[in-house]
Design a protein around this motif. Structure first.
Motif, PDB file in Angstrom:
ATOM      1  N   THR A   1       1.027  -1.092   0.319  1.00  0.00           N
ATOM      2  CA  THR A   1       0.106   0.054   0.145  1.00  0.00           C
ATOM      3  C   THR A   1       0.688   1.194   0.114  1.00  0.00           C
ATOM      4  N   CYS A   2       1.894   1.486   0.507  1.00  0.00           N
ATOM      5  CA  CYS A   2       2.611   2.531   0.594  1.00  0.00           C
ATOM      6  C   CYS A   2       4.381   2.098   1.028  1.00  0.00           C
ATOM      7  N   GLY A   3       4.948   3.175   1.014  1.00  0.00           N
ATOM      8  CA  GLY A   3       6.656   2.826   1.525  1.00  0.00           C
ATOM      9  C   GLY A   3       6.673   1.992   3.079  1.00  0.00           C
ATOM     10  N   THR A   4       5.976   2.590   3.755  1.00  0.00           N
ATOM     11  CA  THR A   4       6.048   2.071   5.074  1.00  0.00           C
ATOM     12  C   THR A   4       5.531   0.517   5.162  1.00  0.00           C
ATOM     13  N   HIS A   5       4.386   0.238   4.434  1.00  0.00           N
ATOM     14  CA  HIS A   5       4.018  -1.086   4.431  1.00  0.00           C
ATOM     15  C   HIS A   5       5.052  -1.908   3.757  1.00  0.00           C
TER      16      HIS A   5
ATOM     17  N   PRO B   1      15.192   5.938  12.642  1.00  0.00           N
ATOM     18  CA  PRO B   1      14.524   5.665  11.330  1.00  0.00           C
ATOM     19  C   PRO B   1      13.459   6.541  10.950  1.00  0.00           C
ATOM     20  N   TYR B   2      13.183   6.391   9.904  1.00  0.00           N
ATOM     21  CA  TYR B   2      11.855   7.199   9.569  1.00  0.00           C
ATOM     22  C   TYR B   2      10.535   7.198  10.438  1.00  0.00           C
ATOM     23  N   ASP B   3      10.158   8.259  10.724  1.00  0.00           N
ATOM     24  CA  ASP B   3       8.935   8.405  11.735  1.00  0.00           C
ATOM     25  C   ASP B   3       8.046   7.182  11.692  1.00  0.00           C
TER      26      ASP B   3
ATOM     27  N   VAL C   1      18.037  -1.498   2.690  1.00  0.00           N
ATOM     28  CA  VAL C   1      18.274  -0.069   2.556  1.00  0.00           C
ATOM     29  C   VAL C   1      16.737   0.447   2.103  1.00  0.00           C
ATOM     30  N   ASP C   2      16.282   1.379   3.095  1.00  0.00           N
ATOM     31  CA  ASP C   2      15.328   2.131   2.507  1.00  0.00           C
ATOM     32  C   ASP C   2      15.437   3.162   1.617  1.00  0.00           C
ATOM     33  N   ASN C   3      15.001   2.843   0.510  1.00  0.00           N
ATOM     34  CA  ASN C   3      15.381   3.653  -0.623  1.00  0.00           C
ATOM     35  C   ASN C   3      14.658   4.834  -1.117  1.00  0.00           C
ATOM     36  N   CYS C   4      13.528   4.941  -0.398  1.00  0.00           N
ATOM     37  CA  CYS C   4      12.565   6.202  -0.586  1.00  0.00           C
ATOM     38  C   CYS C   4      13.013   7.308  -1.068  1.00  0.00           C
ATOM     39  N   TYR C   5      12.761   7.924  -2.139  1.00  0.00           N
ATOM     40  CA  TYR C   5      13.369   9.056  -2.827  1.00  0.00           C
ATOM     41  C   TYR C   5      14.473   9.157  -3.222  1.00  0.00           C
ATOM     42  N   GLY C   6      15.431   7.819  -3.134  1.00  0.00           N
ATOM     43  CA  GLY C   6      16.676   7.863  -3.795  1.00  0.00           C
ATOM     44  C   GLY C   6      16.778   7.283  -5.337  1.00  0.00           C
TER      45      GLY C   6
ATOM     46  N   ILE D   1       4.550   5.547  -4.876  1.00  0.00           N
ATOM     47  CA  ILE D   1       4.169   6.923  -5.309  1.00  0.00           C
ATOM     48  C   ILE D   1       5.216   8.045  -4.922  1.00  0.00           C
ATOM     49  N   LYS D   2       6.429   7.433  -5.199  1.00  0.00           N
ATOM     50  CA  LYS D   2       7.720   8.438  -4.951  1.00  0.00           C
ATOM     51  C   LYS D   2       8.351   8.089  -6.349  1.00  0.00           C
ATOM     52  N   ASN D   3       9.516   7.905  -6.521  1.00  0.00           N
ATOM     53  CA  ASN D   3      10.489   7.972  -7.837  1.00  0.00           C
ATOM     54  C   ASN D   3      10.226   7.015  -8.695  1.00  0.00           C
TER      55      ASN D   3
HETATM   56  C1  LIG Z   1       8.112   8.133   2.308  1.00  0.00           C
HETATM   57  C2  LIG Z   1       9.202   7.390   3.217  1.00  0.00           C
HETATM   58  C3  LIG Z   1       8.940   6.548   3.860  1.00  0.00           C
HETATM   59  C4  LIG Z   1       7.447   5.971   3.855  1.00  0.00           C
HETATM   60  O1  LIG Z   1       6.825   5.770   3.051  1.00  0.00           O
HETATM   61  P1  LIG Z   1       5.102   6.059   2.916  1.00  0.00           P
HETATM   62  O2  LIG Z   1       4.833   5.895   1.492  1.00  0.00           O
HETATM   63  O3  LIG Z   1       4.808   7.459   3.146  1.00  0.00           O
HETATM   64  O4  LIG Z   1       4.517   5.168   3.823  1.00  0.00           O
HETATM   65  C5  LIG Z   1       9.956   5.699   4.578  1.00  0.00           C
HETATM   66  N1  LIG Z   1      11.313   6.117   4.594  1.00  0.00           N
HETATM   67  C6  LIG Z   1      11.526   7.116   4.133  1.00  0.00           C
HETATM   68  C7  LIG Z   1      12.732   7.718   3.907  1.00  0.00           C
HETATM   69  C8  LIG Z   1      10.625   7.967   3.387  1.00  0.00           C
HETATM   70  O5  LIG Z   1      11.119   9.116   2.658  1.00  0.00           O
END
Ligand SMILES: *Cc1c(COP(=O)(O)O)cnc(C)c1O
Length: 425
Positions: free
Chosen positions: A95-99, A122-124, A210-215, A236-238
């Motif tokens: 469903t999303c990055g956190t998931h 780590p991320y909130d 690795v949490d690769n979100c936005y990278g 729904i990011k890069n």
């Molecule tokens: C956005 C993000 C997440 C979580 O992604 P969601 O889609 O908002 O749940 C986790 N880690 C990092 C670094 C993020 O930027």
């Protein structure tokens, strides 16, 4: 054609326009470098499409169990090829990055295991996944413990502290590439590779995620090409290129991806189930566009940095710094400026331009969060967006823009709203 006229019609005053253009003049070389990386990554993605012989049949919707979904399976091969990993799981059911991160972590730890973050907190939203903040269903409730090694004050890895934190129970290393809502550097793929090598020298059998979100696509390599066992992110990011309507991915070793698929669906079923429900055209085309979309967003981040830096605000990273993600933090110093900045981003959005953003409590976050986004896809942060927890020092995190020109006018509008709120150019 008079470009000034259309900016005036858009609500940008002449002085804001002139100021912004003078800043842009200084960024030409930077932008050329970004274009080169986008060019490289475009060919990388194209070649993966060609190698996997993508054809119209792959865009067909499947329903029900989704057995024998060639489109879904081929897309996963393409992700694996682009990320240089053995395998990949790319699903709208994530469903999303956190998931995606929750699935990846839960898949590989068992009661008694420990997770280590060698890069500080780590991320909130992961705080509740791990159970750093108590939460029903967290990994902590399932007998998994957590430890973190803080970064040194200059933002570098504290190798002795990392070594000391690794013990016989350490199973999973969680490395966040991007700074997220924090004031620390974003790590390059090369730096992450060094960190992983060090950790492996202490304990070879740990799993490095690795949490690769936005990278994704900011560099020509991904962390899976620097030793990571799992690389995780949101569509729904890069990598969704602005078109994916939802979803997440995990790229990694065969073993990790098999475990992740079993966690996502069910033991015994794994990756064999999961109908694509018609998301494939957007997943394919979005991934194809993602290198260029990411480049546009990165230009926006650099423009915002250079502009607000020149105006005397603290920005992070600085405009001249090498970039490893698309997020730009600007310290605005007051809630009023935070609101004004967000009003500008919102007013410059194609959807909900008439809406006024206000801070609100958000699930998974500790403080009220203000968000500006007029997205085609709800909450999509590869689209032009700004957000931040409303707490001192009132830092706004700006990201996205599926075209560079949209990112540009959004940033111009943010400055316009600051000026309207009493800021002097
Ligand atoms: C956005 C993000 C997440 C979580 O992604 P969601 O889609 O908002 O749940 C986790 N880690 C990092 C670094 C993020 O930027």
């Amino acid at each position: 054609m008079d470009i000034r006229e259309i900016y005036k019609d858009t609500g940008i005053s002449e002085s804001v326009y002139e100021y912004c253009e003078s800043v842009l003049e200084t960024l030409k070389e930077r932008f050329e470098k970004i274009d080169r990386i986008a060019e490289y990554n475009q060919l990388k993605v194209l070649n993966a499409f060609r190698k996997n012989r993508v054809s119209a049949e792959h865009f067909a919707a499947t329903s029900g169990y989704g057995y024998n979904d060639a489109g879904r399976d081929t897309l996963e091969r393409i992700y694996a090829d682009v990320f240089g990993s053995e395998d990949a799981l790319v699903r709208s059911q994530i469903t999303c990055g956190t998931h995606a991160l929750c699935v990846a972590m839960s898949a590989v730890v068992r009661p008694g295991d420990e997770i280590l973050s060698p890069v500080g907190k780590p991320y909130d939203t992961l705080e509740e996944v791990i159970g750093i903040r108590p939460s029903a269903g967290s990994l902590a409730e399932n007998g998994v413990t957590y430890r973190q090694a803080e970064l040194r004050s200059d933002g570098s890895f504290d190798y002795p502290a990392i070594k000391a934190a690794i013990n016989e129970r350490t199973k999973l290393i969680e490395i966040q590439r991007s700074k997220g809502y924090d004031s620390r550097p974003t790590f390059s793929v090369e730096q992450i590779g060094e960190l992983i090598s060090f950790i492996r020298s202490v304990k070879p059998e740990v799993i490095c995620m690795v949490d690769n979100c936005y990278g994704e696509f900011v560099e020509t390599k991904e962390p899976s090409q620097a030793g990571a066992d799992m690389v995780v992110g949101s569509l729904i990011k890069n990598p969704g290129g602005g078109l994916a309507p939802a979803g997440g991915y995990i790229c990694g070793t065969k073993e990790c991806i098999d475990l992740a698929a079993r966690r996502l669906t069910s033991p015994g079923l794994g990756r064999e189930v999961g109908a694509n429900l018609g998301t494939n055209p957007a997943f394919y085309e979005g991934f194809f566009l993602a290198p260029v979309v990411t480049a546009g967003a990165e230009k926006g981040a650099i423009f915002a940095a250079a502009l607000y830096e020149k105006l005397g605000f603290e920005v992070y990273p600085k405009s001249e710094t090498e970039r490893y993600d698309i997020i730009q933090a600007v310290t605005l110093g007051s809630e009023a400026y935070m609101r004004a900045f967000c009003e500008g981003i919102q007013a410059a959005s194609p959807v909900d331009s008439f809406v006024k953003p206000i801070p609100e409590a958000m699930p998974g976050y500790n403080d009220p969060v203000i968000m500006a986004a007029g997205d085609f896809v709800q909450g999509s942060s590869i689209e032009l967006s700004a957000d931040g927890p409303v707490r001192p020092p009132y830092q706004i995190y700006f990201q996205g823009g599926i075209t560079w020109y949209h990112a540009k006018v959004g940033i111009m509008m943010s400055l316009q709203k600051l000026v309207d709120a009493g800021f002097h150019l």
